[in-house]
Design an enzyme around this catalytic site. Structure first.
Site, PDB file in Angstrom:
ATOM      1  N   ARG A  65       0.832  -1.202   0.000  1.00  0.00           N
ATOM      2  CA  ARG A  65       0.000   0.000   0.000  1.00  0.00           C
ATOM      3  C   ARG A  65       0.874   1.263   0.000  1.00  0.00           C
ATOM      4  NH1 ARG A  65      -3.567   2.710   4.290  1.00  0.00           N
ATOM      5  NH2 ARG A  65      -5.005   3.923   3.005  1.00  0.00           N
ATOM      6  N   HIS A  69       0.721   4.252  -2.771  1.00  0.00           N
ATOM      7  CA  HIS A  69       0.554   5.680  -2.457  1.00  0.00           C
ATOM      8  C   HIS A  69       1.728   6.492  -2.987  1.00  0.00           C
ATOM      9  CE1 HIS A  69      -2.853   5.976   0.689  1.00  0.00           C
ATOM     10  NE2 HIS A  69      -2.996   4.864   0.022  1.00  0.00           N
ATOM     11  N   HIS A 196      -6.286  -5.741  -2.583  1.00  0.00           N
ATOM     12  CA  HIS A 196      -7.125  -5.835  -1.386  1.00  0.00           C
ATOM     13  C   HIS A 196      -7.423  -7.290  -1.004  1.00  0.00           C
ATOM     14  CE1 HIS A 196      -8.616  -1.399  -1.919  1.00  0.00           C
ATOM     15  NE2 HIS A 196      -7.367  -1.493  -1.511  1.00  0.00           N
TER      16      HIS A 196
END
Ligand code: HEM
Ligand SMILES: *[C@@H]1O[C@H](CO)[C@@H](O)[C@H](O)[C@H]1NC(C)=O
Ligand SMILES: *[C@@H]1O[C@H](CO)[C@@H](O)[C@H](O)[C@H]1NC(C)=O
Ligand SMILES: *[C@@H]1O[C@H](CO)[C@@H](O)[C@H](O)[C@H]1NC(C)=O
Ligand SMILES: *[C@@H]1O[C@H](CO)[C@@H](O)[C@H](O)[C@H]1NC(C)=O
Ligand SMILES: *[C@@H]1O[C@H](CO)[C@@H](O)[C@H](O)[C@H]1NC(C)=O
Ligand SMILES: *[C@@H]1O[C@H](CO)[C@@H](O)[C@H](O)[C@H]1NC(C)=O
Ligand SMILES: *[C@@H]1O[C@H](CO)[C@@H](O)[C@H](O)[C@H]1NC(C)=O
Length: 325
Positions: A65, A69, A196
């Site tokens: 993650r 980002h 996810h």
């Protein structure tokens, strides 16, 4: 004399051409560090990451993650790792960070890499490689290819987060637009959303779907009602966390797509939104088996890992991933 002149001219032209070609080669490539003074950098990073992943099954999710980002904010230049300096807040302070983690791990890997070969390996590459390696640890092989040669940027602005990162309640058109801004298409959007399949989310990121979807104390009808009831029980406090891919949140697999399409168990509206468009739903269908998911995820990670990268003479090799040199 004349021949000599012609010869040296040829040599000169050749050198110029070679420079031009090498210059055009200022892009990411496989094994960039092989030809540097830190030829074993990638193996070293993998060894360190694997030794950490052994004791922490959640590490892959955090680093993956963080890398995402980073890439969506000013490209994959490790800007997400910079601490605030002065008055303008840095990316990691912005609202949608909703608990980014793994900064300490990157610091430790960087420290160990610098000890072996100072000033050669960028924080941006360490992040891209360690995210891959942490997710790959259970498979004991690299699950996707990571090209290297990124340099680190020196700017990180919280104010740029909201216009670049999708929110968990983004609809399919917003998701497509924000991904398109980064050169990523619907195939990439769907494949990358498959990240996810691992990790956890705070109840605050999806509580509206459970308790007050349209402001009338109602639930989101597109969310599996049985699942929603169990989520409500876990979400007595919005700071609680739940598995994003229930009962499979530590295994990197295609289960996310199976339960998304067959059981309406996409946790965020942004997950459910992938079913709301004929193109994206077709990709969801295709990625329901591990083999297809791994191939497509790898392709899309390569594209994501190349977003607006700094290479060649651009950027710097930070000494400390939290501060620009
Ligand atoms: C499509 C748009 C996306 C949205 C709206 C979104 C949103 C979110 C949100 C809200 C969380 C929960 C954070 C928390 O509550 O702590 C989360 C977690 C996560 N996201 Fe996404 N995400 C998106 C795409 C991606 C992509 C492209 C990747 C990586 C390739 C990714 C990887 C992850 C991972 C691994 C976690 C779990 C983190 C952990 O357990 O620490 N996401 N995402
Ligand atoms: C990585 O670990 C392997 C296996 O333990 C070892 O053979 C190798 O020398 C290590 N490489 C580096 C660069 O640390
Ligand atoms: C995330 O943002 C909040 C402010 O919205 C901030 O207090 C927190 O420190 C940030 N998290 C990290 C890891 O920087
Ligand atoms: C999607 O969300 C955006 C931003 O909130 C909104 O402007 C747009 O109307 C929405 N599109 C659809 C089709 O609902
Ligand atoms: C539900 O949403 C409405 C409208 O946004 C708001 O007025 C109300 O206070 C909310 N109810 C709860 C329990 O949060
Ligand atoms: C909701 O989830 C349950 C299992 O938890 C499943 O049996 C059921 O088919 C799902 N319902 C829908 C509408 O997908
Ligand atoms: C799907 O789109 C319709 C209309 O375009 C909208 O009403 C619905 O809320 C959307 N569902 C999701 C899960 O985004
Ligand atoms: C940031 O880096 C660029 C080159 O990559 C340089 O021109 C600029 O001066 C640097 N800015 C700061 C504030 O260090």
């Amino acid at each position: 004399m004349r021949t000599q002149l012609v010869l040296s001219c040829l040599v000169f032209v050749c050198i110029v051409l070679c420079e031009v070609v090498a210059g055009a080669g200022n892009v990411l490539r496989n094994n960039f560090y092989k030809s540097t003074r830190c030829p074993n950098a990638e193996q070293l990073i993998r060894n360190i990451t694997w030794s950490k992943a052994k004791n922490d099954v959640t590490l892959g999710a955090r680093l993956l993650r963080l890398h995402y980002h980073d890439c969506f904010l000013r490209g994959c230049d490790a800007s997400v790792l910079l601490d605030t300096e002065g008055t303008e807040q840095s990316e990691k302070e912005a609202g949608p960070n909703l608990s980014l983690g793994g900064f300490d791990v990157i610091d430790d890997i960087k420290r160990q890499v610098e000890a072996k070969c100072p000033g050669i390996v960028s924080c941006a590459d360490i992040l891209a490689l360690s995210a891959r390696d942490a997710v790959s640890f259970p498979f004991k092989t690299s699950m996707w290819e990571v090209e290297t040669g990124r340099k680190d940027g020196n700017v990180s602005l919280a104010s740029e987060v909201s216009s670049n990162l999708p929110l968990p309640d983004s609809n399919i058109s917003t998701l497509q637009q924000l991904f398109a801004k980064k050169g990523l298409n619907v195939d990439d959007l769907v494949a990358l959303s498959g990240a996810h399949t691992i990790g956890f989310a705070h109840c605050g990121a999806f509580s509206k779907r459970l308790f007050n979807f349209t402001g009338k104390g109602d639930m989101d009808p597109s969310l599996n009602a049985t699942y929603a009831e169990s989520l409500k029980k876990s979400c007595t406090n919005l700071a609680n966390i739940v598995e994003m891919d229930p009962m499979s949140s530590t295994s990197f697999d295609s289960n996310y797509f199976n339960i998304l399409i067959n059981q309406n168990k996409g946790l965020f509206q942004s997950d459910a939104a992938l079913l709301n468009d004929t193109n994206s739903v077709n990709v969801v269908k295709k990625l329901q088996n591990d083999k297809a998911f791994f191939v497509e995820f790898g392709k899309s990670m390569k594209k994501m890992g190349a977003i607006e990268v700094l290479t060649g003479n651009a950027g710097q090799i930070r000494k400390n991933c939290r501060v620009k040199n």
